[in-house]
Enzyme design. Sequence first.
Site, PDB file in Angstrom:
ATOM      1  CB  SER A   1       6.397   5.391  -8.085  1.00 49.26           C
ATOM      2  OG  SER A   1       7.318   4.327  -7.888  1.00 49.26           O
TER       3      SER A   1
ATOM      4  CD  GLU B   1       1.666  10.864 -10.048  1.00 55.70           C
ATOM      5  OE1 GLU B   1       0.470  10.756  -9.734  1.00 55.70           O
ATOM      6  OE2 GLU B   1       2.444   9.897 -10.101  1.00 55.70           O
TER       7      GLU B   1
ATOM      8  CB  CYS C   1      -2.898   8.381  -8.872  1.00 62.83           C
ATOM      9  SG  CYS C   1      -1.573   7.600  -7.937  1.00 62.83           S
TER      10      CYS C   1
ATOM     11  CB  ALA D   1      -0.933  -0.012   1.208  1.00 62.98           C
ATOM     12  N   PRO D   2       0.353   2.366  -0.492  1.00 59.62           N
ATOM     13  CG  PRO D   2      -0.968   3.910  -1.694  1.00 59.62           C
ATOM     14  CD  PRO D   2      -0.991   2.510  -1.119  1.00 59.62           C
ATOM     15  CD1 TRP D   3       4.968   7.144   0.379  1.00 58.62           C
ATOM     16  CD2 TRP D   3       3.639   8.933   0.230  1.00 58.62           C
ATOM     17  NE1 TRP D   3       5.464   7.953  -0.624  1.00 58.62           N
ATOM     18  CE2 TRP D   3       4.671   9.061  -0.729  1.00 58.62           C
ATOM     19  CE3 TRP D   3       2.686   9.944   0.331  1.00 58.62           C
ATOM     20  CZ2 TRP D   3       4.767  10.167  -1.582  1.00 58.62           C
ATOM     21  CZ3 TRP D   3       2.769  11.042  -0.521  1.00 58.62           C
ATOM     22  CH2 TRP D   3       3.807  11.139  -1.457  1.00 58.62           C
TER      23      TRP D   3
ATOM     24  CD  GLU E   1      -3.951   3.649  -8.559  1.00 58.29           C
ATOM     25  OE1 GLU E   1      -3.349   4.403  -9.361  1.00 58.29           O
ATOM     26  OE2 GLU E   1      -4.183   3.963  -7.382  1.00 58.29           O
TER      27      GLU E   1
ATOM     28  CE  LYS F   1       6.701  -2.527   1.776  1.00 53.21           C
ATOM     29  NZ  LYS F   1       6.846  -1.150   2.349  1.00 53.21           N
ATOM     30  N   PRO F   2       2.415  -1.790   4.569  1.00 50.44           N
ATOM     31  CG  PRO F   2       2.402  -0.864   6.721  1.00 50.44           C
ATOM     32  CD  PRO F   2       2.440  -2.178   5.989  1.00 50.44           C
TER      33      PRO F   2
END
Length: 484
Positions: free
Chosen positions: A235, A386, A290, A152-154, A256, A178-179
């Site tokens: 990313s 981005e 995003c 997972a992303p931040w 994603e 995993k965060p």
Amino acid sequence: MTTALRRLRNYIDGEFRDAADGRTTEVVNPATGEPYATAPLSAAADVDAAMAAAEAAFPAWRDLVPAERQKVLLKIADRFEERAEELIAAESENCGKPIALVRSEEIPPMVDQIRFFAGAARMLEGRSAGEYMDGFTSIIRREPVGVCAQVAPWNYPMMMAVWKFAPALAAGNTVVIKPSDTTPASTVLIADIIGSVLDELGHSRGVFNVICGDRETGRLMVEHKVPAMASITGSVRAGMQVAESASKDLKRVHLELGGKAPVVVFEDTDIAKAVEDISVAGYFNAGQDCTAATRVLVQDSIHDEFVAALAKAASETKTGAVDDEDVLYGPLNNANQLKQVKGFIDRLPAHAKIEAGGEQVGDKGYFFAPTVVSGLKQDDEIVQQEVFGPVITVQSFTDEKQAVEWANGVEYALASSVWTKDHARAMRMSKTLDFGCVWINTHIPLVAEMPHGGFKKSGYGKDLSAYGFDDYTRIKHVMTSLDG
């Protein structure tokens, strides 16, 4: 006087554990720039233990009738509501997010999304059984894929964890998630919630596991022999690495990744309404989304009026402390992200003009002012790459053909929006825009029933919706001879 740091731990097979080798990393509150916790820096032994727990729990979880998995997910959703204030506090400290916005904009949709997938667990659809060859009947079985390794992303650590575990568990898979190393706190709390529900309802707590760590930890998860599927939100570079690693044993991959959403504004638009909505959609969560509305293409006949209104809106947009109910967004997530956003501004070409913002705010934390940059060309770095910050760029186009060309002229293809009163034009644009989502006269709303996911370098696979649920299943053909 030094304040003791909170101790976060992995959650493996129903137990909170330190990393096997005892290594930790500090977790920083981005609103203060100061550490508030330590988290495990998990290595191979920790990944092995989590995967073993998920693998052992899989057969029993897979074999539950869907109604039983639904009960678990519904109870998890209820518990999210009951412990909402704990989740809000954890996420606010994780990310520096305004407390009021986490309460209003994240908790309700997360609960709704879990309940949606609880229902999806009982909708395992397949094509009609029948005789497609004389003397034989064919049927379709929809099955879970197995153990899922999820990263997972931040930017939305709590909500993205929901987007990953809810469809996976609903479909009958078990999970190791995993965060991000910068935002583990809310995911560890989610583990406590899910573990307690599994225990209360008599299921193995190895169904859901959390391991904290860095990129190396994520790599070990993806390359591990146990998972049948790897899912990441992150990313483009990270997604490419995951796809490459997973290819070594042909794991399924769900990606994603980044976005560079075009916001195409035609001259017949209600400028005041468009500016109001676009500025919120561009600056919400400090632009760390995003799908954020940060790349505006506006028709030349209204360009100057639109830019002036957008700059005014930026000057009236507030960033600041988590307990200030007047702020729209908090800080950037970490020092590296602040450096990245500053770098884009520092490298602006001479023809670009900063209409508003463009600088760090305050003397502590990672706050950045709401920014508008005009005068940009299609091949400028800040248009093509981005930024992932509260920076809205503006380009001027002449006609619909040029708008489409420039909108599609980036490597990302996640989301887009069109602003016009002309219905036929809106329909043409929704056909020709090469993005996974096209909003018309709005930008950024999401619902559990509709898919979220893109094309090109924005990745593949869908989150949310029945399509997202399908991604966590596999299809088996069973053929029976009618001769007995």
